[in-house]
Every structure is written in C-alpha cells, then in structure tokens.
Scaffold this motif. Structure first.
Motif, PDB file in Angstrom:
ATOM      1  N   ILE A   5       1.032  -0.930   0.261  1.00 44.67           N
ATOM      2  CA  ILE A   5      -0.119   0.247   0.007  1.00 44.67           C
ATOM      3  C   ILE A   5       0.779   1.447  -0.052  1.00 44.67           C
ATOM      4  O   ILE A   5       1.391   1.255   0.561  1.00 44.67           O
ATOM      5  N   LYS A   6      -0.160   2.320  -1.027  1.00 48.25           N
ATOM      6  CA  LYS A   6       1.461   3.379  -0.895  1.00 48.25           C
ATOM      7  C   LYS A   6      -0.025   4.610  -1.892  1.00 48.25           C
ATOM      8  O   LYS A   6      -0.360   4.269  -2.559  1.00 48.25           O
ATOM      9  N   THR A   7       1.640   5.710  -1.658  1.00 48.48           N
ATOM     10  CA  THR A   7       0.056   6.429  -1.811  1.00 48.48           C
ATOM     11  C   THR A   7       0.483   6.048  -3.388  1.00 48.48           C
ATOM     12  O   THR A   7       1.218   6.150  -3.962  1.00 48.48           O
ATOM     13  N   ASN A  45      -5.447  16.129  -7.319  1.00 45.14           N
ATOM     14  CA  ASN A  45      -6.166  17.339  -6.435  1.00 45.14           C
ATOM     15  C   ASN A  45      -6.472  16.862  -4.819  1.00 45.14           C
ATOM     16  O   ASN A  45      -7.227  17.598  -3.803  1.00 45.14           O
ATOM     17  N   SER A  46      -6.500  15.523  -4.599  1.00 44.80           N
ATOM     18  CA  SER A  46      -6.411  14.973  -3.652  1.00 44.80           C
ATOM     19  C   SER A  46      -5.756  14.813  -2.606  1.00 44.80           C
ATOM     20  O   SER A  46      -4.661  15.185  -2.479  1.00 44.80           O
ATOM     21  N   LEU A  47      -6.755  14.936  -1.496  1.00 47.88           N
ATOM     22  CA  LEU A  47      -5.913  15.116   0.012  1.00 47.88           C
ATOM     23  C   LEU A  47      -5.120  14.026   0.331  1.00 47.88           C
ATOM     24  O   LEU A  47      -3.605  13.537   0.652  1.00 47.88           O
ATOM     25  N   LEU A  48      -5.308  12.799  -0.486  1.00 44.70           N
ATOM     26  CA  LEU A  48      -4.151  11.930  -0.148  1.00 44.70           C
ATOM     27  C   LEU A  48      -5.146   9.898  -1.153  1.00 44.70           C
ATOM     28  O   LEU A  48      -6.591   9.990  -0.897  1.00 44.70           O
ATOM     29  N   ALA A  49      -4.414   9.986  -2.129  1.00 42.92           N
ATOM     30  CA  ALA A  49      -5.014   8.822  -2.537  1.00 42.92           C
ATOM     31  C   ALA A  49      -3.834   8.246  -2.656  1.00 42.92           C
ATOM     32  O   ALA A  49      -2.821   8.274  -2.280  1.00 42.92           O
ATOM     33  N   ALA A  50      -4.761   6.549  -2.081  1.00 38.80           N
ATOM     34  CA  ALA A  50      -3.831   5.318  -2.084  1.00 38.80           C
ATOM     35  C   ALA A  50      -3.738   4.281  -2.914  1.00 38.80           C
ATOM     36  O   ALA A  50      -5.414   3.941  -3.066  1.00 38.80           O
TER      37      ALA A  50
END
Length: 154
Positions: A5-7, A45-50
């Motif tokens: 799992i990663k950004t 645009n996301s704060l977080l996308a993993a």
C-alpha cells in the motif's frame, strides 16, 4: 501474494482507471460521472490517494479529499477490483488511509454510500463507521437514488 500500500502517483493513473472500470462495470452511470480524467485528477487534487497492489498490480484505490465537516476528510472513492474482494484488501487499504488522515491532523472521516449497497454499509459498520443522519438525493440517468453519509471519528 505480496501486498503493498502506498501513495498513488500519476504513473498509476491508467491502472487506477482499470480498477474503477472493473468495479463500476455494472454501474455505467457512475463510471460516466467520474469521467476519463478522474484518476489523474484525483491524484492531483486529493488530500490522500492510495493504492493497494497485489504482486505489483494495482487492485484497489482509496481517494480522500478535505470535507465540509470541520477537521474532516471525505473518502470519495474506495474500490477493490472484482476477484480481489473478501481477501482483506479493502480493510487494509481503509486502515492505511485512516492512519494517513490522522497524520494530516484530520479528526473525522466521512463517506457517502448508495443506500442500496448493503454490503458496503456492513463493511463500514464493522470498521466503526456509523450513519450520521445525513442523506442526499442523487440524480441518475436511469433512476434517482439516495446516498447515506457514514462517519467515524479518527
């Protein structure tokens, strides 16, 4: 099977699009609402996308944005590819995403769920999400439907 799992990064946009297409194949209306540039836009645009990979192939994605809830984060996409559900990938991806939200000093996470998606609602409830009483009417091409908001303090 090796999980990682990663950004999410821009180079994974096509892989993310394949996961979305796989997950939303039966819901062409929702797939159209995302649009073809959604994977690149969500990363930008996301704060977080993993992403979660299985043997180096993207099999799931979680996208989070700042929400209108104070100190909150909205999960705008959480999908695991068909054939890989029920193996714990969604649980691991969501747990990772919630930890990342905490690292960004978020205190609350929300997610909107189609009220007909009983399996998704059960998954979220096992995780500790609860309905908070908010709902919204979504206008569909073939039919309108309601979404319910689920919330968890992180």
């Amino acid at each position: 099977m090796i999980l990682n799992i990663k950004t999410a990064v821009k180079s994974q946009a096509d892989d993310i699009a394949k996961v979305l297409a796989s997950c939303l194949a039966a819901d062409s209306e929702k797939m159209k609402s995302y649009g073809s540039d959604f994977p690149r836009e969500c990363i930008r645009n996301s704060l977080l996308a993993a992403t979660i990979t299985c043997d180096k192939i993207v099999r799931g994605v979680c996208v989070c944005e700042v929400s209108p809830v104070p100190d909150g984060c909205e999960i705008t996409a959480l999908y695991i590819e068909d054939g890989f559900r029920g193996m714990g990938l969604g649980r691991k991806l969501l747990a990772h995403s919630l930890r990342e939200m905490r690292a960004h000093r978020m205190k609350t996470a929300i997610i909107w769920v189609d009220e007909r998606s009983l399996r998704v609602a059960a998954f979220l409830k096992r995780f500790g999400f609860q309905q908070d009483g908010k709902s919204r009417r979504m206008l569909g091409i073939n039919e309108d439907y309601n979404e319910l908001r689920y919330r968890i303090d992180i």
